[in-house]
Design an enzyme around this catalytic site. Structure first.
Site: not given
Ligand code: PAF
Length: 279
Positions: A150, A177, A36, A33, A188, A186
């Site tokens: 994070k 971010v 990354h 995402h 998840r 995330s």
């Protein structure tokens, strides 16, 4: 667009394409995402060759966790890597990473920091993370490796491992971010229902409320953050104030406020840094 990208699966393939200059590694479990992409963009100017690894590491998931369901989006990941200027994707098989099996005899012990905060809820997690990151460092042999803030405890532990085991890798952190409403990106988050998605940004609001009370000292920070999570009826796993190495917070120095909560199916974690006052 992905034609410039070299996809490798083994150490031999990596060695054949990595070049002689400095190598930067961004380890990932895929499902890439924008968070990354930020890590990749941070890493791009730090060396000649930018390697992104994509490997969903079984040893960092406990039985009953989401290893099987963890999102796998390899083709889309390749597109994102190409757009972010990655030279080499390293996507090994489980056998390449764990040639002697998953109960491999050598695992990295994270030490005492591995059993607090996230480690208290997921006791085998950091053992698996540090083991796979050590293996990736051994296979890719990067000069620099980039991780997101994070997963702050993960970042601190990987830094400690690189130093303690003399791995010679410069471990760099990259800011989290967020979505427009503050929710940390995330993989998840995809598990959140729409009601849970509405509730989840309260975690970052709580962190910001805590940070806004920093001048008033540790008790004020924790009380301000807790008020926000209570108002949002969030069931916390923990809310913790530490120094920047996850030790005791020291007034006048950099501090971290960390939060974890289960919102529906996923456990969400987040953190914020600030200078702590003495109140
Ligand atoms: O943060 C992650 O995605 C993973 O824990 C990592 C560092 C790639 C190790 O599997």
């Amino acid at each position: 667009m992905i034609s410039d990208l070299t996809i490798t699966r083994t150490r031999e393939e990596l060695d054949a394409s990595r070049g002689d200059g400095p190598v930067v590694l961004v380890p990932t479990m895929g499902a890439l995402h924008d968070g990354h992409v930020q890590l990749l963009k941070h890493g791009r100017p730090l060396g000649d060759t930018l390697v992104a690894s994509i490997f969903v590491n079984p040893t960092q998931f406990a039985p009953g966790e989401d290893f099987e369901e963890y999102p796998r989006t390899f083709d889309a990941d390749l597109e994102r890597c190409a757009e972010a200027g990655v030279d080499i994707v390293f996507a090994p098989t489980v056998d390449t990473m764990y040639p002697t099996g998953l109960d491999t005899t050598v695992m990295v012990d994270p030490g005492p920091l591995g059993s607090v905060l996230e480690g208290a809820v997921r006791p085998t997690h950091f053992r698996g993370v540090l083991t796979v990151v050590a293996k990736l460092f051994g296979l890719v042999r990067p000069d620099v490796a980039v991780f997101g803030e994070k997963d702050y405890q993960q970042l601190v532990l990987i830094r400690q491992m690189a130093q303690a085991l003399c791995l010679g890798v410069d471990v760099q952190g990259c800011p989290t971010v967020r979505e427009a409403d503050g929710l940390a990106l995330s993989s998840r988050n995809a598990y959140l229902s729409s009601d849970q998605r509405q509730q989840a940004p309260a975690l970052y609001r709580a962190l910001r409320a805590g940070a806004a009370a920093a001048a008033d000292g540790p008790d004020a920070v924790l009380a301000a953050a807790r008020r926000v999570v209570d108002d949002a009826s969030i069931d916390l796993d923990y809310l913790a104030l530490t120094d920047s190495d996850l030790g005791e917070p020291v007034p006048g120095q950099d501090a971290r406020l960390l939060v974890a909560a289960r919102i529906g199916k996923p456990r969400l974690i987040d953190n914020i840094g600030f200078t702590l006052g003495s109140g």
